[in-house]
Write an enzyme that holds these catalytic residues in place. Sequence first.
Site, short mmCIF file in Angstrom:
data_model
loop_
_atom_site.label_atom_id
_atom_site.label_comp_id
_atom_site.label_asym_id
_atom_site.label_seq_id
_atom_site.Cartn_x
_atom_site.Cartn_y
_atom_site.Cartn_z
N HIS A 183 46.89 31.99 35.89
CA HIS A 183 47.29 33.47 36.12
C HIS A 183 48.01 33.87 34.98
O HIS A 183 47.85 34.86 34.28
CB HIS A 183 48.23 33.45 37.04
CG HIS A 183 48.63 34.80 37.86
ND1 HIS A 183 49.83 35.22 37.11
CD2 HIS A 183 48.28 35.51 38.52
CE1 HIS A 183 49.97 36.58 37.78
NE2 HIS A 183 48.99 36.91 38.43
N ASP A 204 55.94 34.05 34.19
CA ASP A 204 54.68 33.61 34.74
C ASP A 204 54.36 32.22 34.98
O ASP A 204 55.41 31.45 35.16
CB ASP A 204 53.43 34.25 34.25
CG ASP A 204 52.19 34.88 35.30
OD1 ASP A 204 51.62 33.88 35.91
OD2 ASP A 204 52.17 36.11 35.35
N SER A 254 48.74 42.41 39.47
CA SER A 254 49.05 41.42 38.26
C SER A 254 48.23 41.51 37.19
O SER A 254 48.64 41.37 36.12
CB SER A 254 48.80 39.89 38.78
OG SER A 254 49.85 39.41 39.58
#
Length: 426
Positions: free
Chosen positions: A200, A164, A353
């Site tokens: 994220h 990620d 996600s």
Amino acid sequence: MLTNGLISLLAIAGLATNAFAGPIRKVSNAGAAGAIADKYIVVLKKGLSDSAVSKHTNRISSFHSNVARDLTGARAHGVGRKFRFSSTGFNGYVGGFDKATLQEILNSPEVDYVEQDTVVTTYAEQTDSTWGLDRISHEDYSAPYTYEYDETAAGAGTTVYVIDTGIRISHDEFQTVNGSSRATWGFNSVDKTDSDGNGHGTHCAGTIAGKTYGVSKKAKVVAVKVLSAGGSGSTAGVVSGMNWVAENATPNFSVASMSLGGSKSTALNAAVDCIFNAGITIVVAAGNENQDAKNVSPASAPNAITVGAIDSSNKIASLSNWGTLIDVFAPGVGVLSSWATSDKETKTISGTSMACPHVAGLAAYYISASEGGADPATITDKITSSRRQWSGHREHPWLPKQDRLQRICLSTHSPKTNHQVTIVAS
């Protein structure tokens, strides 16, 4: 007469040469959505020795260097990072090449195929709410929300590799009672800064293993940074990160979590197979384009557990990709978790996600509850086959009309306790 005969023989020889020449290769994914100009992934044939690979890359580097001296303007970078997955022999390199060098690569007998590099991105959107942990541990999904789990397992002894934007490893969600962190850095293909400039990756890691927001509260998480602070990267960078995971993770005790995606990629899907064959369970986001997941990677990889998103009413999120390749739908709308701007920061966002790390955490949970670990096939079967009908159903527009989505509740008991773990599946 002799001259004419010689010409005829040469012509025949030329025809014979062409007849025995290999097929003319073309660049796959050329012009695909998110294609990166002049950047390529070169996949070499399996079975090549290290010396054969080195000889090939040295020849291409030399050719590129000689051509570049005759070019004006910015030169392409040439041969870059190499990759080799020992589990399957999948190997090659990435780089930036001018047209002449690209053609030389395409003509090389050592090459299996060449794929144009493409942009990959996160699958997240910002919204409000929190409810995901309740949903994976209860059939009754009314408020107030609670999470029941086996505290003796809870991911203990497992490691989840978060491929990620990085992880803020100092975040309170990952700190232990003795002051150490269950989050560490592993690999970085983006820059020289081991930090999550986006948030994220930290959010996904918190859903996997955070002490408040995590499914597997004792699991370790490792940052594999392949996306920038802007939330995007390249297929080449992602494959490099996956290569590192495949070569460094412990088989049957590890999970790879990938909340990212882009255009369908043969190379990226092949890397998924390599991770699976290395004994690592791999969980990926389905994507947020509201389209068939068969069109994107890594969601279209057969050996991945592909996760779509549902909301708190158990309805498929309007943004979620769909199709027969979706294995599981999990909480993905209004998910609260850790954020990277401080050690106490949290944020609520939505997307497949967010659904993916719920299932990655569940995979780690199941591994920790199994004596001696568990291989990817066992965990995949555990998640996708232990199903019974959920109340209610609706037609899937992407299936034949006679087929219907049965809302399925995966309900499996840990062998160590009676704590129930549930998740909605397709």
